[in-house]
Design an enzyme around this catalytic site. Sequence first.
Site, PDB file in Angstrom:
ATOM      1  N   SER A 226       0.848  -1.191   0.000  1.00 23.12           N
ATOM      2  CA  SER A 226       0.000   0.000   0.000  1.00 23.12           C
ATOM      3  C   SER A 226       0.882   1.238   0.000  1.00 23.12           C
ATOM      4  O   SER A 226       1.884   1.310   0.713  1.00 23.12           O
ATOM      5  CB  SER A 226      -0.960  -0.018   1.190  1.00 23.12           C
ATOM      6  OG  SER A 226      -0.275   0.135   2.406  1.00 23.12           O
ATOM      7  N   GLY A 228      -0.052   4.695   0.288  1.00 17.17           N
ATOM      8  CA  GLY A 228      -0.760   5.920   0.649  1.00 17.17           C
ATOM      9  C   GLY A 228      -1.686   6.357  -0.472  1.00 17.17           C
ATOM     10  O   GLY A 228      -2.382   5.517  -1.070  1.00 17.17           O
ATOM     11  N   GLY A 231      -2.294   4.519  -3.870  1.00 14.10           N
ATOM     12  CA  GLY A 231      -3.038   3.267  -4.020  1.00 14.10           C
ATOM     13  C   GLY A 231      -2.224   2.046  -3.651  1.00 14.10           C
ATOM     14  O   GLY A 231      -1.486   2.074  -2.667  1.00 14.10           O
ATOM     15  N   GLY A 257      -4.775   1.310   6.141  1.00 17.04           N
ATOM     16  CA  GLY A 257      -4.181   0.006   5.832  1.00 17.04           C
ATOM     17  C   GLY A 257      -5.075  -1.135   6.315  1.00 17.04           C
ATOM     18  O   GLY A 257      -5.157  -2.195   5.666  1.00 17.04           O
ATOM     19  N   ASP A 258      -5.748  -0.925   7.446  1.00 16.43           N
ATOM     20  CA  ASP A 258      -6.650  -1.958   7.969  1.00 16.43           C
ATOM     21  C   ASP A 258      -7.843  -2.156   7.030  1.00 16.43           C
ATOM     22  O   ASP A 258      -8.346  -3.272   6.874  1.00 16.43           O
ATOM     23  CB  ASP A 258      -7.132  -1.580   9.374  1.00 16.43           C
ATOM     24  CG  ASP A 258      -5.966  -1.335  10.326  1.00 16.43           C
ATOM     25  OD1 ASP A 258      -4.926  -2.004  10.160  1.00 16.43           O
ATOM     26  OD2 ASP A 258      -6.079  -0.469  11.214  1.00 16.43           O
TER      27      ASP A 258
HETATM   28  N1  LIG Z   1      -4.801  10.393   1.042  1.00 13.32           N
HETATM   29  C1  LIG Z   1      -5.321   9.290   0.507  1.00 13.32           C
HETATM   30  N2  LIG Z   1      -6.192   9.366  -0.511  1.00 13.32           N
HETATM   31  C2  LIG Z   1      -6.722   8.265  -1.059  1.00 13.32           C
HETATM   32  N3  LIG Z   1      -6.451   7.026  -0.633  1.00 13.32           N
HETATM   33  C3  LIG Z   1      -5.598   6.878   0.389  1.00 13.32           C
HETATM   34  C4  LIG Z   1      -4.980   7.993   1.011  1.00 13.32           C
HETATM   35  N4  LIG Z   1      -4.180   7.537   2.003  1.00 13.32           N
HETATM   36  C5  LIG Z   1      -4.297   6.200   2.002  1.00 13.32           C
HETATM   37  N5  LIG Z   1      -5.144   5.788   1.033  1.00 13.32           N
HETATM   38  C6  LIG Z   1      -5.546   4.418   0.739  1.00 13.32           C
HETATM   39  O1  LIG Z   1      -5.311   3.640   1.890  1.00 13.32           O
HETATM   40  C7  LIG Z   1      -4.389   2.608   1.594  1.00 13.32           C
HETATM   41  C8  LIG Z   1      -3.545   2.322   2.814  1.00 13.32           C
HETATM   42  O2  LIG Z   1      -2.797   3.467   3.155  1.00 13.32           O
HETATM   43  P1  LIG Z   1      -1.298   3.365   3.649  1.00 13.32           P
HETATM   44  O3  LIG Z   1      -0.450   2.828   2.560  1.00 13.32           O
HETATM   45  O4  LIG Z   1      -0.953   4.676   4.220  1.00 13.32           O
HETATM   46  O5  LIG Z   1      -1.454   2.238   4.762  1.00 13.32           O
HETATM   47  P2  LIG Z   1      -0.727   1.990   6.165  1.00 13.32           P
HETATM   48  O6  LIG Z   1       0.509   2.815   6.262  1.00 13.32           O
HETATM   49  O7  LIG Z   1      -0.587   0.535   6.311  1.00 13.32           O
HETATM   50  O8  LIG Z   1      -1.840   2.523   7.183  1.00 13.32           O
HETATM   51  P3  LIG Z   1      -2.207   2.042   8.680  1.00 13.32           P
HETATM   52  O9  LIG Z   1      -1.211   1.001   9.073  1.00 13.32           O
HETATM   53  O10 LIG Z   1      -2.153   3.288   9.500  1.00 13.32           O
HETATM   54  O11 LIG Z   1      -3.602   1.504   8.637  1.00 13.32           O
HETATM   55  C9  LIG Z   1      -3.640   3.069   0.366  1.00 13.32           C
HETATM   56  O12 LIG Z   1      -3.145   1.967  -0.361  1.00 13.32           O
HETATM   57  C10 LIG Z   1      -4.715   3.826  -0.386  1.00 13.32           C
HETATM   58  O13 LIG Z   1      -5.512   2.927  -1.138  1.00 13.32           O
HETATM   59 MG   LIG Z   2      -0.270  -0.480   8.143  1.00 11.32          MG
END
Ligand SMILES: Nc1ncnc2c1ncn2[C@@H]1O[C@H](COP(=O)(O)OP(=O)(O)OP(=O)(O)O)[C@@H](O)[C@H]1O
Ligand SMILES: [Mg+2]
Length: 315
Positions: A226, A228, A231, A257-258
Site C-alpha cells: 500500500s 498511501g 493506491g 491500511g486496515d
Molecule cells: N490520502 C489518501 N487518498 C486516497 N487514498 C488513500 C490515502 N491515504 C491512504 N489511502 C488508501 O489507503 C491505503 C492504505 O494506506 P497506507 O499505505 O498509508 O497504509 P498503512 O501505512 O498501512 O496505514 P495504517 O497502518 O495506518 O492503517 C492506500 O493503499 C490507499 O488505497
Molecule cells: Mg499499516
Amino acid sequence: VILTVTLNLALDVTYHVPGVAWRAANRVARVDAHAGGKGVNVARVLQALGLEAVVTGLAGGPTGEAVRADLAAAGLSDALAGIAADTRRTLTVADGADATGFWEPGPRVTEAEWRGFAGAFAALLRGAEAVVLSGSLPDGVPPDAYATLCRDAAAAGVPAILDASGDALTRGVEGGPAIVKPNADELAEATGGAAATGGPPRTGGAALLAAAARLRRAGAGAVVASLGSAGVVAVAGEGRWRARPPEEVRGNPTGAGDAVVAALAAGLVAGTPWPERLADAVALSAAAVHAPVAGRFDAAAYARYRTGTRVERLD
Ligand SMILES: Nc1ncnc2c1ncn2[C@@H]1O[C@H](COP(=O)(O)OP(=O)(O)OP(=O)(O)O)[C@@H](O)[C@H]1O
Ligand SMILES: [Mg+2]
C-alpha cells in the site's frame, strides 16, 4: 467467518479538549474509549461490509475487560484469550485541530499464556474461512509467532493475511501467508530496499516490484504493497497490478491500511479476481481516510471512489 488476530490489543482512549496547556491542569470535555488494535479495526470494517468477523488475541486486567465490553457493545464476537497483565491503553489528546498520542508499552505475555493462545487459535481455525494477523507482537511473544500461526492456518486449509512490520513481518512470511500487506516503508525495511534505493520504493517502480518479489520468494503467496494516496501495487502468482484511487483524499489516514486488509480478506473469501479485489481495497481504504475514526468508512464515498478507481496490469 473471518478470524482477526490482534496480539497487542489496546483500549483506544481519546480526550477531547478545547486546547492543551502544558505544565497546567487541563479540563477534558469528553472521553471516548474503544477497543482498538489493527485486527479490531479490520473486524469493524468487515462487519460494516456485512461479513462475520471474530476477534481474537490477548487481553488482560481491567483494561482487557473494558476492551471486551466495547467489542460486545459493537456486536463483535470476542474469542480473546486471557492474560494476567493489564492490556495497554493508547491515549490521544485531540483539540479539534491536532492530535497528540501517548502509547503505553503494553503487557508482558508469559510463555504459558502464549502456548495457551496458540492452542485456542488451532481450535478457532476450524470455523474460519480466512485469518487476518495484524500488528505488533507484545513482549514475551516470540518473534516467529506469525510464522507459527500462518503454518497452523495453512495446515487447517485456512488462508492467512499478514499485516506486520519489522521482525514480525520478515519472520512471519516464512510461515507462508497467502497475502502480506506492507506499506512502502515496511516493504523497504523488510527487503533492505531503503538502503539499496536511497529511500522507500514509493512510486510503484522497479524497486518496489523487486522488493515485493523478494517477499514472495521468502514465503508470501502474494504481496499487496500500500502506497498511501498512490493506491496499491500487487504482485501475485497470477500477475502484477497497480490500482489507484480517483483522487487524493484529505482526512484521517490512520487505519487506512486496515481497510485494505479487510477488503483483501473479503475478496479472498469470495474468490474475487485480483483486479476487482484491488479496486475494492483502494476504494474502501480511500473511504476510510474520508471517515474520521479508524475502523469506519463512509459508504457513499466507497461507492463513488469504487467507480473511479483504475486498475492497470503491469505485465
Ligand atoms: N490520502 C489518501 N487518498 C486516497 N487514498 C488513500 C490515502 N491515504 C491512504 N489511502 C488508501 O489507503 C491505503 C492504505 O494506506 P497506507 O499505505 O498509508 O497504509 P498503512 O501505512 O498501512 O496505514 P495504517 O497502518 O495506518 O492503517 C492506500 O493503499 C490507499 O488505497
Ligand atoms: Mg499499516
